[in-house]
Design a protein around this motif. Structure first.
Motif, PDB file in Angstrom:
ATOM      1  N   ILE A 127     -10.101   4.265   7.620  1.00 31.59           N
ATOM      2  CA  ILE A 127     -10.876   5.209   6.823  1.00 31.59           C
ATOM      3  C   ILE A 127     -11.375   4.628   5.511  1.00 31.59           C
ATOM      4  N   GLY A 128     -10.712   3.580   5.011  1.00 34.15           N
ATOM      5  CA  GLY A 128     -11.150   2.989   3.760  1.00 34.15           C
ATOM      6  C   GLY A 128     -10.667   3.709   2.516  1.00 34.15           C
ATOM      7  N   ILE A 129      -9.646   4.551   2.642  1.00 29.58           N
ATOM      8  CA  ILE A 129      -9.053   5.236   1.496  1.00 29.58           C
ATOM      9  C   ILE A 129      -7.601   4.810   1.393  1.00 29.58           C
ATOM     10  N   GLN A 130      -7.153   4.495   0.197  1.00 30.62           N
ATOM     11  CA  GLN A 130      -5.765   4.099   0.004  1.00 30.62           C
ATOM     12  C   GLN A 130      -5.187   4.784  -1.225  1.00 30.62           C
ATOM     13  N   PHE A 160     -11.444   4.265  -2.931  1.00 29.18           N
ATOM     14  CA  PHE A 160     -12.273   4.229  -1.726  1.00 29.18           C
ATOM     15  C   PHE A 160     -12.860   2.837  -1.543  1.00 29.18           C
ATOM     16  N   ASN A 161     -12.705   2.299  -0.361  1.00 29.78           N
ATOM     17  CA  ASN A 161     -13.497   1.144   0.044  1.00 29.78           C
ATOM     18  C   ASN A 161     -14.803   1.739   0.556  1.00 29.78           C
ATOM     19  N   GLY A 213      -4.813 -10.134  -5.758  1.00 30.58           N
ATOM     20  CA  GLY A 213      -3.703  -9.781  -6.645  1.00 30.58           C
ATOM     21  C   GLY A 213      -3.888  -8.447  -7.344  1.00 30.58           C
ATOM     22  N   ALA A 214      -5.110  -7.907  -7.338  1.00 29.80           N
ATOM     23  CA  ALA A 214      -5.388  -6.616  -7.982  1.00 29.80           C
ATOM     24  C   ALA A 214      -5.095  -5.502  -6.983  1.00 29.80           C
ATOM     25  N   LYS A 215      -4.026  -4.760  -7.226  1.00 31.91           N
ATOM     26  CA  LYS A 215      -3.557  -3.757  -6.261  1.00 31.91           C
ATOM     27  C   LYS A 215      -3.744  -2.316  -6.732  1.00 31.91           C
ATOM     28  N   GLY A 230      -8.429  -2.462  -1.464  1.00 28.73           N
ATOM     29  CA  GLY A 230      -7.408  -2.514  -0.431  1.00 28.73           C
ATOM     30  C   GLY A 230      -7.620  -3.558   0.637  1.00 28.73           C
ATOM     31  N   ASP A 231      -8.659  -4.376   0.502  1.00 22.94           N
ATOM     32  CA  ASP A 231      -8.937  -5.410   1.494  1.00 22.94           C
ATOM     33  C   ASP A 231      -8.993  -6.794   0.868  1.00 22.94           C
ATOM     34  N   GLY A 232      -8.373  -6.933  -0.306  1.00 25.59           N
ATOM     35  CA  GLY A 232      -8.420  -8.199  -1.011  1.00 25.59           C
ATOM     36  C   GLY A 232      -9.580  -8.323  -1.970  1.00 25.59           C
ATOM     37  N   THR A 233     -10.405  -7.283  -2.058  1.00 29.63           N
ATOM     38  CA  THR A 233     -11.509  -7.280  -3.018  1.00 29.63           C
ATOM     39  C   THR A 233     -11.305  -6.149  -4.025  1.00 29.63           C
TER      40      THR A 233
END
Length: 381
Positions: free
Chosen positions: A95-98, A153-154, A239-241, A258-261
């Motif tokens: 879904i792209g939401i974390q 949101f991604n 590293g940015a979480k 949430g995908d490394g970006t």
């Protein structure tokens, strides 16, 4: 046989797609989405147009409403609650939401979120993990800070999820530019599987979610609409979480996807239509973001000198983007209107546009409100 009314949603940003989804999920309507730009552009790898606001948003849940804005408070809190349910049921990869930890700094206590005096934000008791940051832990120049559990949101992934969900439910997606709101009704007689559409073009319901398009859309031409230019940068930053921001004379934020970006920004330039990135602004954003969130480079550059860290961060840039927030004088237009065009008299139109910089974080609640207004439009006919 089930009889359903046709609804045509104009616009495929987060408000339009969310509204279409709620309408179709109600199982009372046969929905079509008509838009010049759709998430299919993202799927194809095409760079989305800057005429379409939603793909360029950074997007987290961080209340826009102040302590004296109960209507928007309700919409944002309702969306927060639904997001809580969604992330418990659906993988972020889908879904792209974390759910993430959120840190929010304010340079002065007159920022709209805090009001004119120091007071607890209206959402303090409504969100998970809320607490004030001790004064001794605040960065220089910051007078107030808070932390709580929130959502990011991604954006590309979420928009593609929405259109895939709509397609799976039988919603027709028409990639077409319309110049007058009345043209939308011509797309309202699509038949769903095992569904008989009893509509003529005279009783199709149209939902206008065109954002800045409402400024020039025939039959609407809302001169209260105006752009707020935002420049952002997408970087590789595993590293940015979290999501972290600092609001004051300038706005700076870092939002993990949430995908490394991560998306870093930004600017708020009212009435600017300049679609070209500004190199000086890019450099300012990078430097301020790095000061705010060292984890942008920390996993392999924690001991580097500042200029070396900046060089590292520049090397991580994926894209520099410009988008236009669909702001409206007087706030969101959410209402039902009877519109007369050359071909149609008393065309029932539900308007939902003008969400500025808070579209994603209020989208699900506004979508529910659209369903209520469509229900009302049918009852009043």
């Amino acid at each position: 046989m089930t009889y359903k009314r046709s609804v045509v949603v104009v616009g495929a940003g987060v408000i339009g797609l969310s509204s279409a989804l709620k309408l179709q999920e109600s199982e009372r309507y046969n929905v079509t989405v008509v838009a010049e730009h759709t998430p299919n552009e993202i799927v194809s790898g095409k760079r989305p147009s800057t005429d379409w606001a939603s793909p360029w948003a950074a997007a987290n849940w961080s209340p826009w409403s102040g302590n004296s804005d109960p209507l928007l408070q309700e919409k944002e809190l309702d969306t927060y609650r639904e997001l809580t349910d969604i992330v418990e049921q659906t993988s972020p990869d889908v879904i792209g939401i974390q759910r993430v930890h959120g840190v929010f700094y304010f340079e002065n206590l007159e920022d709209k979120t805090q009001g004119q005096q120091k007071q607890r934000p209206w959402y303090a008791d409504a969100v998970s993990g809320f607490h004030d940051i001790p004064a001794e832990s605040l960065p220089n120049g910051v007078s107030y800070g808070i932390e709580y559990s929130t959502f990011t949101f991604n954006v590309p992934k979420y928009l593609v999820y929405l259109i895939n969900r709509l397609t799976a439910l039988g919603v027709r997606i028409v990639e077409r530019r319309i110049n007058n709101i009345g043209e939308a009704v011509e797309y309202g007689n699509n038949l769903g599987n095992n569904v008989q559409d009893i509509n003529t073009t005279d009783n199709v319901i149209v939902v206008n979610c065109t954002g800045l398009g409402s400024l020039t859309l025939g039959g609407v031409t809302d001169k209260n609409m105006y752009p707020v230019r935002g420049q952002t940068i997408v970087v590789r930053a595993p590293g940015a979480k979290r999501t972290i921001s600092r609001t004051g004379k300038l706005l700076i934020y870092v939002i993990s996807r949430g995908d490394g970006t991560a998306v870093i920004g930004g600017t708020t330039e009212e009435h600017s239509w300049d679609s070209q990135p500004n190199n000086e602004i890019t450099e300012t954003i990078l430097r301020r973001a790095l000061g705010l969130e060292p984890a942008l480079v920390q996993e392999d550059g924690g001991n580097l000198l500042e200029e070396d860290k900046m060089a590292d961060l520049r090397s991580r840039i994926i894209s520099v983007n410009v988008g236009f927030r669909p702001m409206r004088e007087g706030g969101v237009r959410l209402e039902r209107e009877a519109v007369s065009t050359e071909k149609h008299r008393n065309l029932q139109v539900v308007h939902c546009y003008g969400h500025g910089g808070f579209g994603y974080q209020s989208s699900l609640a506004y979508a529910k409100a659209v369903v209520d207004l469509v229900d009302d439009a049918i009852q009043k006919q």
